[in-house]
Design a protein around this motif. Sequence first.
Motif, PDB file in Angstrom:
ATOM      1  N   UNK A   1       0.799  -1.226   0.000  1.00 57.71           N
ATOM      2  CA  UNK A   1       0.000   0.000   0.000  1.00 57.71           C
ATOM      3  C   UNK A   1       0.826   1.269   0.000  1.00 57.71           C
ATOM      4  N   UNK A   2       2.052   1.194   0.506  1.00 56.21           N
ATOM      5  CA  UNK A   2       2.856   2.418   0.580  1.00 56.21           C
ATOM      6  C   UNK A   2       4.357   2.184   0.439  1.00 56.21           C
ATOM      7  N   UNK A   3       4.772   0.962   0.095  1.00 56.53           N
ATOM      8  CA  UNK A   3       6.199   0.650  -0.009  1.00 56.53           C
ATOM      9  C   UNK A   3       6.416  -0.318  -1.171  1.00 56.53           C
ATOM     10  N   UNK A   4       7.499  -0.114  -1.932  1.00 64.79           N
ATOM     11  CA  UNK A   4       7.771  -1.000  -3.076  1.00 64.79           C
ATOM     12  C   UNK A   4       8.728  -2.142  -2.729  1.00 64.79           C
ATOM     13  N   UNK A   5       8.978  -2.368  -1.453  1.00 65.62           N
ATOM     14  CA  UNK A   5       9.905  -3.420  -1.039  1.00 65.62           C
ATOM     15  C   UNK A   5       9.429  -4.796  -1.496  1.00 65.62           C
ATOM     16  N   UNK A   6      10.371  -5.572  -2.004  1.00 67.88           N
ATOM     17  CA  UNK A   6      10.150  -6.983  -2.307  1.00 67.88           C
ATOM     18  C   UNK A   6      11.095  -7.770  -1.410  1.00 67.88           C
ATOM     19  N   UNK A   7      10.552  -8.729  -0.674  1.00 69.52           N
ATOM     20  CA  UNK A   7      11.373  -9.591   0.172  1.00 69.52           C
ATOM     21  C   UNK A   7      11.537 -10.930  -0.530  1.00 69.52           C
ATOM     22  N   UNK A   8      12.787 -11.366  -0.655  1.00 71.62           N
ATOM     23  CA  UNK A   8      13.133 -12.620  -1.304  1.00 71.62           C
ATOM     24  C   UNK A   8      13.308 -13.679  -0.213  1.00 71.62           C
ATOM     25  N   UNK A   9      12.530 -14.749  -0.299  1.00 70.61           N
ATOM     26  CA  UNK A   9      12.500 -15.772   0.741  1.00 70.61           C
ATOM     27  C   UNK A   9      13.428 -16.938   0.378  1.00 70.61           C
TER      28      UNK A   9
END
Length: 171
Positions: A106-114
């Motif tokens: 909703x307010x951040x473009x972070x992608x977390x790689x698992x």
Amino acid sequence: MSKTIHTWKRISLVEENVKLPTGNSITHTTIVHPGAAVILPITADNRIIMINQFRPSLKKWLLELPAGTIENQESPLVCAQRELEEETGYSSDTFISLGQFTPLAGFCDEIQHLFIAKQLSKTSRYSCDDDEVIDVITLSVEEIEQKIINGEITDSKTIACLSKAKLCKYL
């Protein structure tokens, strides 16, 4: 048109005009983040290495999986390898990708790689950042699940990574 409002470490707060699929234009503020790696370290006896980390934003301790922000132009895998060793004092040559997670769309473009890390080796290197206070603990999957049920583990990346590993039959 975009305008950077504030920058801290590798994270920026950016305001920009965005055209929506409806045709309407809005001004939207986004936290621009370089991405992160989340690691599920599994020991030879199928226990999970976790960290208990003091989180200044919340002013409390969180029980979570090791993770960290991608630095410079490193790959998510290199980030996972670095963060595992920095935060837990373990290394691994066996990493399995579990894909990606979008924690705050909703307010951040972070992608977390698992990632899952297996065949762990204890190292002498244990180097936290200046703002990190971390205790390393080892728990069984059942203990972690009970802590999620009890509300003792509330960290979304931890719950997402553990859930993905279970759904993919790694646990």
